[in-house]
Motif scaffolding. Structure first.
Motif, PDB file in Angstrom:
ATOM      1  N   GLY A 102      34.567  41.857  -1.295  1.00 29.10           N
ATOM      2  CA  GLY A 102      34.099  40.724  -0.525  1.00 29.10           C
ATOM      3  C   GLY A 102      33.951  39.433  -1.307  1.00 29.10           C
ATOM      4  N   PHE A 103      34.101  39.482  -2.637  1.00 27.27           N
ATOM      5  CA  PHE A 103      33.992  38.255  -3.431  1.00 27.27           C
ATOM      6  C   PHE A 103      35.319  37.504  -3.335  1.00 27.27           C
ATOM      7  CE2 PHE A 103      33.937  35.508  -7.102  1.00 27.27           C
ATOM      8  CZ  PHE A 103      32.620  35.126  -7.206  1.00 27.27           C
ATOM      9  N   ASP A 104      35.275  36.249  -2.974  1.00 33.16           N
ATOM     10  CA  ASP A 104      36.477  35.437  -2.794  1.00 33.16           C
ATOM     11  C   ASP A 104      36.815  34.741  -4.108  1.00 33.16           C
ATOM     12  OD1 ASP A 104      38.610  34.051  -1.736  1.00 33.16           O
ATOM     13  OD2 ASP A 104      37.371  32.587  -0.669  1.00 33.16           O
ATOM     14  N   GLY A 105      37.414  35.485  -5.028  1.00 37.75           N
ATOM     15  CA  GLY A 105      37.769  34.907  -6.309  1.00 37.75           C
ATOM     16  C   GLY A 105      38.491  35.887  -7.191  1.00 37.75           C
ATOM     17  N   PHE A 106      38.862  35.417  -8.371  1.00 37.55           N
ATOM     18  CA  PHE A 106      39.615  36.233  -9.322  1.00 37.55           C
ATOM     19  C   PHE A 106      39.484  35.612 -10.717  1.00 37.55           C
ATOM     20  CE2 PHE A 106      42.344  33.114  -7.318  1.00 37.55           C
ATOM     21  CZ  PHE A 106      43.026  32.524  -8.378  1.00 37.55           C
ATOM     22  N   TRP A 107      39.898  36.379 -11.709  1.00 40.69           N
ATOM     23  CA  TRP A 107      39.839  35.947 -13.105  1.00 40.69           C
ATOM     24  C   TRP A 107      41.221  35.529 -13.594  1.00 40.69           C
ATOM     25  CZ3 TRP A 107      35.047  35.538 -14.822  1.00 40.69           C
ATOM     26  CH2 TRP A 107      34.059  36.390 -14.340  1.00 40.69           C
ATOM     27  N   VAL A 108      41.272  34.494 -14.438  1.00 43.16           N
ATOM     28  CA  VAL A 108      42.490  34.094 -15.137  1.00 43.16           C
ATOM     29  C   VAL A 108      42.137  33.813 -16.597  1.00 43.16           C
ATOM     30  CG1 VAL A 108      43.630  33.109 -13.097  1.00 43.16           C
ATOM     31  CG2 VAL A 108      42.281  31.615 -14.597  1.00 43.16           C
ATOM     32  N   SER A 109      43.174  33.743 -17.413  1.00 40.17           N
ATOM     33  CA  SER A 109      43.021  33.362 -18.812  1.00 40.17           C
ATOM     34  C   SER A 109      43.780  32.064 -19.034  1.00 40.17           C
ATOM     35  CB  SER A 109      43.584  34.466 -19.714  1.00 40.17           C
ATOM     36  OG  SER A 109      43.484  34.101 -21.065  1.00 40.17           O
ATOM     37  N   SER A 110      43.100  31.048 -19.567  1.00 41.58           N
ATOM     38  CA  SER A 110      43.755  29.766 -19.836  1.00 41.58           C
ATOM     39  C   SER A 110      44.733  29.934 -21.000  1.00 41.58           C
ATOM     40  CB  SER A 110      42.711  28.706 -20.204  1.00 41.58           C
ATOM     41  OG  SER A 110      42.252  28.890 -21.532  1.00 41.58           O
ATOM     42  N   PRO A 111      45.590  28.940 -21.250  1.00 43.73           N
ATOM     43  CA  PRO A 111      46.484  29.020 -22.405  1.00 43.73           C
ATOM     44  C   PRO A 111      45.743  29.155 -23.738  1.00 43.73           C
ATOM     45  CG  PRO A 111      47.286  27.381 -20.875  1.00 43.73           C
ATOM     46  CD  PRO A 111      45.919  27.806 -20.382  1.00 43.73           C
ATOM     47  N   ALA A 112      44.470  28.755 -23.777  1.00 44.14           N
ATOM     48  CA  ALA A 112      43.664  28.900 -24.994  1.00 44.14           C
ATOM     49  C   ALA A 112      42.911  30.228 -25.012  1.00 44.14           C
ATOM     50  CB  ALA A 112      42.678  27.746 -25.108  1.00 44.14           C
TER      51      ALA A 112
END
Length: 126
Positions: A102-112
């Motif tokens: 139910g959480f409207d989101g996700f994880w990403v990793s920046s170029p750093a």
């Protein structure tokens, strides 16, 4: 940018993932040295402090060696945001922490290699 593109902005939440051997001293620094006002976590799982216009959450993370900083980015449309980030070659990192159903989101990793939570402007977390 068209009206169909997602809008991004910095969120109010910054998280420090702290190894256990540094956790108590880190909490003491913000609580007793800087005297920052504490913020109550909705889940009760994190210790937080007011950090200007942001919330700074301190998480005790067994198995972690260096301290990590995680940032929040809010968006007007998480599905469109996921497409934009994928098209830009930004890797999803959903395996790093379960956001729950139910959480409207996700994880990403920046170029750093900084972790970013990309979530809906309507979310409340920590």
């Amino acid at each position: 940018m068209t009206d169909l593109d997602p809008r991004f902005s910095g969120g109010r939440n910054i998280t420090m993932k702290i190894p256990p051997h540094r956790y108590d001293a880190t909490i003491k620094f913000y609580r007793e040295v800087l005297h920052l006002p504490e913020v109550t976590s909705p889940s009760g799982a994190a210790v937080g402090f007011e950090f200007g216009a942001c919330n700074l959450w301190i998480d005790n993370c067994p198995g972690l060696s260096p301290t990590e900083i995680w940032l929040e980015v809010v968006t007007s449309d998480t599905e469109a945001a996921a497409r934009v980030l994928a098209d830009a070659g930004i890797p999803r990192r959903d395996e790093i922490e379960d956001l729950g159903s139910g959480f409207d989101g996700f994880w990403v990793s920046s170029p750093a290699d900084l972790i970013h939570l990309v979530d809906s402007q309507a979310q409340s977390w920590a």
